[in-house]
Structure formats: C-alpha cells, structure tokens
Scaffold this active site. Structure first.
Site, PDB file in Angstrom:
ATOM      1  N   ASP A 195      -7.813  -1.012  -4.517  1.00 36.59           N
ATOM      2  CA  ASP A 195      -8.679  -0.931  -5.693  1.00 36.59           C
ATOM      3  C   ASP A 195      -9.578  -2.138  -5.918  1.00 36.59           C
ATOM      4  OD1 ASP A 195      -6.946  -2.896  -6.786  1.00 36.59           O
ATOM      5  OD2 ASP A 195      -5.711  -1.387  -7.784  1.00 36.59           O
ATOM      6  N   CYS A 240     -17.561   5.410  15.691  1.00 37.90           N
ATOM      7  CA  CYS A 240     -17.718   4.096  16.342  1.00 37.90           C
ATOM      8  C   CYS A 240     -16.977   2.972  15.611  1.00 37.90           C
ATOM      9  CB  CYS A 240     -19.197   3.744  16.515  1.00 37.90           C
ATOM     10  SG  CYS A 240     -20.016   3.248  14.976  1.00 37.90           S
ATOM     11  N   ALA A 263       3.998  -5.974 -15.088  1.00 36.31           N
ATOM     12  CA  ALA A 263       3.303  -7.121 -14.497  1.00 36.31           C
ATOM     13  C   ALA A 263       2.413  -7.833 -15.520  1.00 36.31           C
ATOM     14  CB  ALA A 263       2.466  -6.648 -13.309  1.00 36.31           C
ATOM     15  N   CYS A 295     -22.978   7.212   9.470  1.00 35.10           N
ATOM     16  CA  CYS A 295     -23.053   5.892  10.103  1.00 35.10           C
ATOM     17  C   CYS A 295     -24.500   5.537  10.428  1.00 35.10           C
ATOM     18  CB  CYS A 295     -22.208   5.897  11.374  1.00 35.10           C
ATOM     19  SG  CYS A 295     -22.267   4.349  12.267  1.00 35.10           S
ATOM     20  N   HIS A 335      -3.697  -2.055   3.279  1.00 26.06           N
ATOM     21  CA  HIS A 335      -4.068  -0.637   3.386  1.00 26.06           C
ATOM     22  C   HIS A 335      -5.570  -0.415   3.249  1.00 26.06           C
ATOM     23  CE1 HIS A 335       0.347   0.564   2.263  1.00 26.06           C
ATOM     24  NE2 HIS A 335       0.225   0.069   3.477  1.00 26.06           N
ATOM     25  N   CYS A 370     -24.472   5.310  14.630  1.00 23.59           N
ATOM     26  CA  CYS A 370     -24.305   6.447  15.553  1.00 23.59           C
ATOM     27  C   CYS A 370     -24.469   7.804  14.854  1.00 23.59           C
ATOM     28  CB  CYS A 370     -22.941   6.365  16.251  1.00 23.59           C
ATOM     29  SG  CYS A 370     -21.556   6.861  15.221  1.00 23.59           S
ATOM     30  N   ASN A 428       9.217  -5.707 -11.662  1.00 23.29           N
ATOM     31  CA  ASN A 428       9.093  -4.252 -11.642  1.00 23.29           C
ATOM     32  C   ASN A 428       9.929  -3.699 -12.798  1.00 23.29           C
ATOM     33  OD1 ASN A 428       9.269  -1.427 -10.893  1.00 23.29           O
ATOM     34  ND2 ASN A 428       8.676  -2.025  -8.823  1.00 23.29           N
ATOM     35  N   TYR A 457     -11.525  10.892  -2.593  1.00 27.05           N
ATOM     36  CA  TYR A 457     -11.807   9.454  -2.540  1.00 27.05           C
ATOM     37  C   TYR A 457     -12.997   9.083  -3.412  1.00 27.05           C
ATOM     38  CZ  TYR A 457      -8.055   8.417   0.597  1.00 27.05           C
ATOM     39  OH  TYR A 457      -6.791   8.234   1.095  1.00 27.05           O
TER      40      TYR A 457
HETATM   41  P1  OAD Z   1       4.345   3.343  -5.808  1.00 24.38           P
HETATM   42  O1  OAD Z   1       3.641   4.330  -6.679  1.00 24.38           O
HETATM   43  O2  OAD Z   1       5.238   3.888  -4.754  1.00 24.38           O
HETATM   44  O3  OAD Z   1       5.234   2.362  -6.687  1.00 24.38           O
HETATM   45  C1  OAD Z   1       4.724   1.748  -7.837  1.00 24.38           C
HETATM   46  C2  OAD Z   1       5.782   0.804  -8.381  1.00 24.38           C
HETATM   47  O4  OAD Z   1       5.218   0.108  -9.475  1.00 24.38           O
HETATM   48  C3  OAD Z   1       7.053   1.478  -8.882  1.00 24.38           C
HETATM   49  O5  OAD Z   1       8.188   0.818  -8.352  1.00 24.38           O
HETATM   50  C4  OAD Z   1       6.987   1.304 -10.394  1.00 24.38           C
HETATM   51  O6  OAD Z   1       8.274   1.137 -10.990  1.00 24.38           O
HETATM   52  C5  OAD Z   1       6.175   0.019 -10.516  1.00 24.38           C
HETATM   53  N1  OAD Z   1       5.415  -0.144 -11.764  1.00 24.38           N
HETATM   54  C6  OAD Z   1       4.899   0.816 -12.563  1.00 24.38           C
HETATM   55  N2  OAD Z   1       4.240   0.260 -13.597  1.00 24.38           N
HETATM   56  C7  OAD Z   1       4.328  -1.085 -13.429  1.00 24.38           C
HETATM   57  C8  OAD Z   1       3.848  -2.207 -14.172  1.00 24.38           C
HETATM   58  N3  OAD Z   1       3.125  -2.066 -15.293  1.00 24.38           N
HETATM   59  N4  OAD Z   1       4.139  -3.461 -13.702  1.00 24.38           N
HETATM   60  C9  OAD Z   1       4.866  -3.630 -12.575  1.00 24.38           C
HETATM   61  N5  OAD Z   1       5.342  -2.594 -11.850  1.00 24.38           N
HETATM   62  C10 OAD Z   1       5.082  -1.345 -12.268  1.00 24.38           C
HETATM   63  O7  OAD Z   1       3.207   2.390  -5.210  1.00 24.38           O
HETATM   64  P2  OAD Z   1       3.283   1.456  -3.913  1.00 24.38           P
HETATM   65  O8  OAD Z   1       4.616   0.843  -3.773  1.00 24.38           O
HETATM   66  O9  OAD Z   1       2.102   0.572  -3.986  1.00 24.38           O
HETATM   67  O10 OAD Z   1      -0.189   3.919   0.763  1.00 24.38           O
HETATM   68  O11 OAD Z   1       3.063   2.513  -2.759  1.00 24.38           O
HETATM   69  C11 OAD Z   1       2.983   2.066  -1.445  1.00 24.38           C
HETATM   70  C12 OAD Z   1       2.000   2.878  -0.671  1.00 24.38           C
HETATM   71  O12 OAD Z   1       2.346   4.271  -0.763  1.00 24.38           O
HETATM   72  C13 OAD Z   1       0.579   2.825  -1.205  1.00 24.38           C
HETATM   73  O13 OAD Z   1      -0.147   1.694  -0.760  1.00 24.38           O
HETATM   74  C14 OAD Z   1      -0.009   4.098  -0.659  1.00 24.38           C
HETATM   75  C15 OAD Z   1       1.129   5.040  -0.972  1.00 24.38           C
HETATM   76  O14 OAD Z   1       1.200   6.177  -0.206  1.00 24.38           O
HETATM   77  C16 OAD Z   1      -1.273   4.399   1.368  1.00 24.38           C
HETATM   78  O15 OAD Z   1      -2.110   5.041   0.767  1.00 24.38           O
HETATM   79  C17 OAD Z   1      -1.345   4.086   2.821  1.00 24.38           C
END
Ligand code: OAD
Length: 277
Positions: free
Chosen positions: A121, A157, A262, A178, A146, A181, A244, A71
C-alpha cells in the site's frame, strides 16, 4: 492503556533500547487503522474474494480484466488512505536511529533499523518521506517483500514503471500496455505461486539475522517466506517483539507480545526513543 499492556510495553522498550540493530516486519494489520482491509479474519479480503481468481499468474492469463478491476479498485482505495500513528512512529524511529549512527561506514552496512513489509500500500514509504521532509535526510524506505500496488510490470519483458493513475478496467483496450514491447502490464505485486524478488529477500534476511530485535507488527505470520524473517532473528541470537491484538503462531516465540492495535501500541513503544541516550 491497561496496566499489563503498560508493563509489556516497558519490557519491550527496554529490549529495544539495548538493541543496536532492529528489523521490523509488518503486515496488513498495521494499515488497518488507515482503512486498508486485512486479508484474514472476520472482515478480511480473502473472506469475500478468492485469491485463485484474482492473485495468481493463471488468473491474469485467464481474465486480465477481472484481475485489473480488483487491483484498480484497491489502488484507488489505497491512494486515498493516509499513514496512521503506527506508520508515523516507525518512520520517526528509523530516522532517529539512523541519525544516531555515524554515516561514514562502508557501503552495504546494514542500517540500524530495517523495515520489511508485506504490504503493497505504500504507506510506510509515505510516512518515511513525511518524516524526513523535503530537505531532510534520505528517508528510510521499506523493503517491500510483496511488491507495490503503485508500480506496474510488463507481463512479457518485465519492465517496471511507477503507476498511480486510475485504470479503466472495463475493456481490454484501456488496460495499461508496456512502453517497450506493447504487452499487457500487470500490477508489480507478488502473486500466489510466484517467487519473491531474490535481492529484496536476501537483504531482508541479512538484516533479520543481524538484528538484536525483530519487531513484528500486524501480521498473521502464516505466509512464508515473510513469516520466517523473525525466525532468522531468533536463529541469529536476537529476540522477537510482537504487536498484534490477536495471538499468532509467533506469539509463543516472542519475548514480549503486546496485545494492542499498532496505532496505539507503536507510539507508546517508540515515542520516548529519542530520549533513550
Ligand atoms: P493478515 O490479514 O493475514 O493478518 C493481519 C493481522 O493483523 C492479523 O494477525 C490481525 O490480528 C492483525 N491486526 C488487525 N488489526 C490490527 C491493528 N490495528 N494493529 C495491529 N495488528 C492488527 O495479513 P498479513 O499477515 O499481512 O500476500 O498477510 C500476509 C500476506 O497474505 C499478505 O501480504 C498477502 C496475503 O495473501 C500476498 O498478497 C502475496
């Protein structure tokens, strides 16, 4: 931009122009052009790293140094990334629609544009603050389903604090503790197996149910409950628009799927918004 894409954008723009309420759901793809890695796909983080070693409460209990190292690296990397044209277009869109809406409504009224993100982010928030400017209207801040990598939360805590300083994850003694605590702090992000914050989730789904359009950008739509946000809009009688480059499980349900990045598609889709009335 190709002719088909232009046609999709113009259909999507018409639907947006008619929509009184819009909910936007974003995922890692919107930040890809800012240099933030996505999770799935060829270059995705989950290709190189195992979520169960890094993003679960059990992993943190077992090896907090390893989890913090990951992280700390991501926080450092994300702090150097900048909002891209997609974030900026969404921030201006939300601000523009808010300015058109009378501010006199009772508290609790859903804003005309509600931005819901799975990203940790902070790039939507930075774009929103930039769009508002130092003396402008209140920025339209996103609902972060998230959590945020720029907050820490106490592992005992639950006290949560803003955190953007670099972390030395080489020794247990240098990990953040923390102030109340003394227990170890952890990143204030949602890990696998954890529940999302109930109040944030409730606001996101209320906005989704009330929305005429759910604009879904850059998510693989595989992780629930986030991926159910557009379903709530469909159930409430609204439509889904998708941006997408790849097909997703939502594509078949979408009124329009814009197959593009995007950073190109959102400015094209939202740029002329200000002239719509
Ligand atoms: P993913 O990595 O699963 O999906 C990213 C998506 O973005 C894919 O469908 C790509 O095709 C698309 N993509 C890539 N480049 C792009 C661009 N320039 N413009 C638009 N789209 C583009 O990411 P998430 O769907 O965000 O959770 O993943 C969901 C969750 O899974 C995350 O929040 C994280 C992960 O595990 C946690 O950490 C709890």
């Amino acid at each position: 931009m190709g002719e088909d894409l232009g046609e999709d954008i113009s259909r999507a723009r018409d639907l947006l122009a008619r929509a009184r309420r819009v909910v936007v759901l974003t995922g890692a793809g919107i930040s890809a052009e800012s240099g933030v890695p996505t999770f799935r796909g060829e270059e995705g983080l989950w290709k190189t790293y195992r979520a169960e070693d890094l993003a679960t409460p059990e992993a943190f209990a077992r090896d907090p140094l390893l989890v913090w190292e990951w992280y700390a690296w991501r926080r450092d990397h994300m702090s150097r990334c900048l909002p891209n044209a997609g974030h900026v277009a969404l921030a201006k869109f939300a601000l523009g629609r808010a300015a058109e809406t009378p501010a006199s409504g009772p508290t609790g009224v859903i804003s005309p544009v509600v931005l819901v993100t799975q990203n940790v982010d902070g790039l939507h928030e930075r774009a929103a603050r930039d769009a508002s400017g130092p003396s402008g209207p209140a920025p339209a801040l996103p609902l972060e389903l998230h959590g945020s990598i720029f907050r820490d939360r106490c592992s005992r805590c639950g006290r949560s604090t803003p955190a953007d300083a670099p972390i030395d994850a080489s020794r247990l003694e240098t990990l953040p503790r923390c102030g109340s605590c003394g227990a170890l702090m952890r990143p204030a992000v949602v890990w696998f197996g954890e529940a999302l914050e109930a109040a944030v989730l409730a606001r996101a789904f209320a906005a989704a149910r009330a929305a005429d359009v759910c604009l879904v950008v850059g998510t693989s739509a595989l992780v629930h409950p986030a991926a159910s946000v557009p379903i709530a809009t469909l159930q409430g009688g609204g439509v889904v628009l998708e941006v997408n480059p790849e097909e997703t499980p939502l594509s078949d349900l979408a009124a329009v799927s814009i197959r593009g990045n995007a950073g190109d598609a959102l400015p094209a889709l939202l740029a002329r918004e200000g002239l719509r009335r």
